[in-house]
Write an enzyme that holds these catalytic residues in place. Structure first.
Site, PDB file in Angstrom:
ATOM      1  N   SER A 188       0.802  -1.223   0.000  1.00  0.00           N
ATOM      2  CA  SER A 188       0.000   0.000   0.000  1.00  0.00           C
ATOM      3  C   SER A 188       0.839   1.279   0.000  1.00  0.00           C
ATOM      4  CB  SER A 188      -0.947   0.018   1.205  1.00  0.00           C
ATOM      5  OG  SER A 188      -0.226   0.176   2.416  1.00  0.00           O
TER       6      SER A 188
ATOM      7  N   LYS B 198       0.933   4.168   6.944  1.00  0.00           N
ATOM      8  CA  LYS B 198       0.272   5.098   6.038  1.00  0.00           C
ATOM      9  C   LYS B 198       0.908   6.473   6.135  1.00  0.00           C
ATOM     10  CE  LYS B 198      -2.752   1.877   5.090  1.00  0.00           C
ATOM     11  NZ  LYS B 198      -2.745   1.175   3.778  1.00  0.00           N
TER      12      LYS B 198
END
Length: 231
Positions: A93, A133
């Site tokens: 990701s 993230k």
């Protein structure tokens, strides 16, 4: 005349006897000194004391070595809990910034998340696994996801994202209504690989509580060929 001779003989005999006695006494003293010097029991006692001292010294060095190791471990544990830790990246990701299997140095001492920081999060709203993230907006900032123009606005300013190798959203929109102003104690996060990233656009992740932020990723330290500072 004979009496004087007899007295003289007696005196000479006494002198001889006294001399022999002194010689015997001297011999006894010399013999006694020699025995005392070479007394095997005393020598053994000295030898035993030396061996005992040597053994005690070896044990002392061993315990000092153990104490040094324990002290070093305490320092490492303290640093890992209060200053930094190592974290493994799992998944794609954050490609191209981070790769699956990268090992990160994460700092967490007196840390407050800021826009553009890459953070490690213990869990999302429903998702229970740790995630890595990028912070897009923090508490008090206004956030607009402009899908039509493929851009993000934070406090009315278009967010500059030079780290992206893909479009801003990759046609993945939020599945819930995101507040226009990020609430106190919360942050909005996204992955750099927007097409596959499950992030704050997904209701299973949602907005992240700052209490669930483990720390800020600073360095990629493994693999060594990818060693780099992230900012």
């Amino acid at each position: 005349m004979s009496e004087n001779k007899a007295n003289t003989n007696e005196t000479e005999n006494n002198t001889v006897e006294n001399t022999e006695a002194e010689v015997k006494t001297d011999n006894k003293d010399e013999s006694s000194d020699y025995i005392a010097f070479s007394n095997p029991e005393k020598n053994n006692a000295k030898s035993n004391k030396f061996v005992a001292a040597k053994a005690d010294g070896g044990a002392s060095n061993f315990y000092d070595w153990i104490k040094s190791i324990l002290f070093a471990l305490v320092i490492v544990i303290f640093c890992l809990n209060f200053f930094f830790r190592l974290v493994d990246v799992k998944g794609t990701s954050m490609v191209e910034t981070l790769q699956n299997g990268d090992k990160l140095v994460v700092t967490n001492f007196n840390y407050t998340p800021k826009t553009n920081d890459i953070v490690v999060i213990s869990h999302g709203k429903e998702y229970t696994e740790p995630i890595v993230k990028r912070v897009i907006a923090t508490a008090g900032q206004t956030l607009k996801l402009d899908y039509e123009n493929d851009r993000i606005l934070v406090d009315g300013v278009v967010l500059d994202e030079p780290y992206l190798d893909v479009s801003t959203f990759c046609n993945v929109e939020a599945d819930y209504e995101i507040p226009e102003v990020i609430p106190d104690g919360m942050i909005f996060v996204m992955g750099d690989n927007r097409g596959v990233s499950m992030d704050s656009r997904d209701s299973r992740i949602g907005l992240i509580s700052v209490d669930n932020v483990i720390g800020k990723a600073q360095l990629v330290v493994y693999p060594f060929s990818e060693f780099k500072y992230l900012y």
